[in-house]
Design a protein around this motif. Structure first.
Motif, PDB file in Angstrom:
ATOM      1  N   THR A  70       0.906  -1.447   0.056  1.00  0.00           N
ATOM      2  CA  THR A  70      -0.082  -0.053   0.072  1.00  0.00           C
ATOM      3  C   THR A  70       0.792   1.368   0.006  1.00  0.00           C
ATOM      4  N   MET A  71       1.984   1.185   0.269  1.00  0.00           N
ATOM      5  CA  MET A  71       2.915   2.361   0.233  1.00  0.00           C
ATOM      6  C   MET A  71       4.376   1.989  -0.702  1.00  0.00           C
ATOM      7  N   PRO A  72       4.157   2.013  -1.825  1.00  0.00           N
ATOM      8  CA  PRO A  72       5.183   1.604  -2.808  1.00  0.00           C
ATOM      9  C   PRO A  72       6.394   2.502  -2.800  1.00  0.00           C
ATOM     10  N   ASP A  73       6.184   3.729  -2.069  1.00  0.00           N
ATOM     11  CA  ASP A  73       7.259   4.776  -2.325  1.00  0.00           C
ATOM     12  C   ASP A  73       8.254   4.575  -1.341  1.00  0.00           C
ATOM     13  N   ALA A  81      12.254   5.604   0.284  1.00  0.00           N
ATOM     14  CA  ALA A  81      12.476   6.078   1.761  1.00  0.00           C
ATOM     15  C   ALA A  81      13.892   5.522   2.095  1.00  0.00           C
ATOM     16  N   SER A  82      13.663   4.179   1.687  1.00  0.00           N
ATOM     17  CA  SER A  82      15.076   3.399   1.899  1.00  0.00           C
ATOM     18  C   SER A  82      16.446   3.950   1.419  1.00  0.00           C
ATOM     19  N   VAL A  83      16.260   4.259   0.096  1.00  0.00           N
ATOM     20  CA  VAL A  83      17.416   4.932  -0.756  1.00  0.00           C
ATOM     21  C   VAL A  83      17.699   6.199   0.358  1.00  0.00           C
ATOM     22  N   ALA A  84      16.837   7.019   0.686  1.00  0.00           N
ATOM     23  CA  ALA A  84      17.285   8.254   1.584  1.00  0.00           C
ATOM     24  C   ALA A  84      17.810   7.718   2.876  1.00  0.00           C
TER      25      ALA A  84
END
Length: 216
Positions: free
Chosen positions: A123-126, A130-133
């Motif tokens: 439900t939160m593909p982005d 966030a992980s790359v950040a």
């Protein structure tokens, strides 16, 4: 065994957090290979949703390629300036990158084939972004501890950068990272020093038990 760091270790962690800066002014010169390796490992040990490790890092060692990336950023810098309206001239006076001076230039990107990773992303593909950040922040703090400056450049057209670097379908560039030696770290964030913006008080960002309900 007490899992907490001792006072000296804690102070070092918080110092890196508070003294980290988005650097745009660099001294020319290479970065020691072992130091660079430590920074890359710091990035690679970031948390990631579903342990998907979506970061991919492209090291730019070819000077003409570096100049091509810089031209891509310069085009977007001018377009951004035009989009700022009344603040155009103010923006144009800012130094927004150090791509031609820094010792190392890295492009942090998202992997291709991310649709296969559903854990934590249904439900939160982005959350891959966030992980790359998190990986970028790990590298940033480690660089500060090593006495090196790092700057995050986001002024670029994603598709143009993807084509320049030959990224496969589905891969996505996230940041151009300038990394290198500096004369000194800014006393405060550069955009704060230049009166572009001010840091918000932490209480203005805190709610409790619901949106815009003041935290106790």
């Amino acid at each position: 065994m007490n899992p907490a760091f001792d006072a000296t270790e804690r102070a070092a962690v918080y110092r890196a957090i508070h003294e980290r800066r988005d650097m745009r002014h660099f001294k020319p010169g290479p970065i020691d290979t072992e130091v660079l390796r430590r920074l890359l490992l710091a990035a690679h040990h970031a948390p990631s949703v579903g342990f998907m490790q979506p970061w991919r890092i492209v090291r730019i060692t070819d000077r003409p390629l570096r100049e091509s990336l810089h031209a891509c950023v310069e085009r977007e810098r001018l377009l951004t300036a035009d989009a700022l309206g009344k603040r155009r001239d103010e923006f144009m006076k800012l130094k927004v990158e150090g791509m031609l001076e820094c010792g190392e230039l890295l492009v942090m990107a998202l992997m291709d084939g991310r649709e296969k990773h559903v854990f934590g992303r249904r439900t939160m593909p982005d959350m891959d972004l966030a992980s790359v950040a998190c990986a970028i922040q790990n590298m940033w703090l480690a660089a500060r501890a090593e006495g090196l400056g790092m700057g995050w450049v986001s002024l670029f057209d994603e598709e143009e950068l993807r084509q320049i670097l030959g990224m496969p379908a589905g891969a996505r560039p996230v940041a151009i990272l300038c990394l290198g030696q500096v004369e000194a770290f800014y006393e405060r964030p550069m955009l704060e020093q230049e009166h572009w913006a001010e840091r918000m008080p932490v209480d203005a960002c805190m709610f409790e038990n619901g949106w815009e309900k003041p935290a106790s």
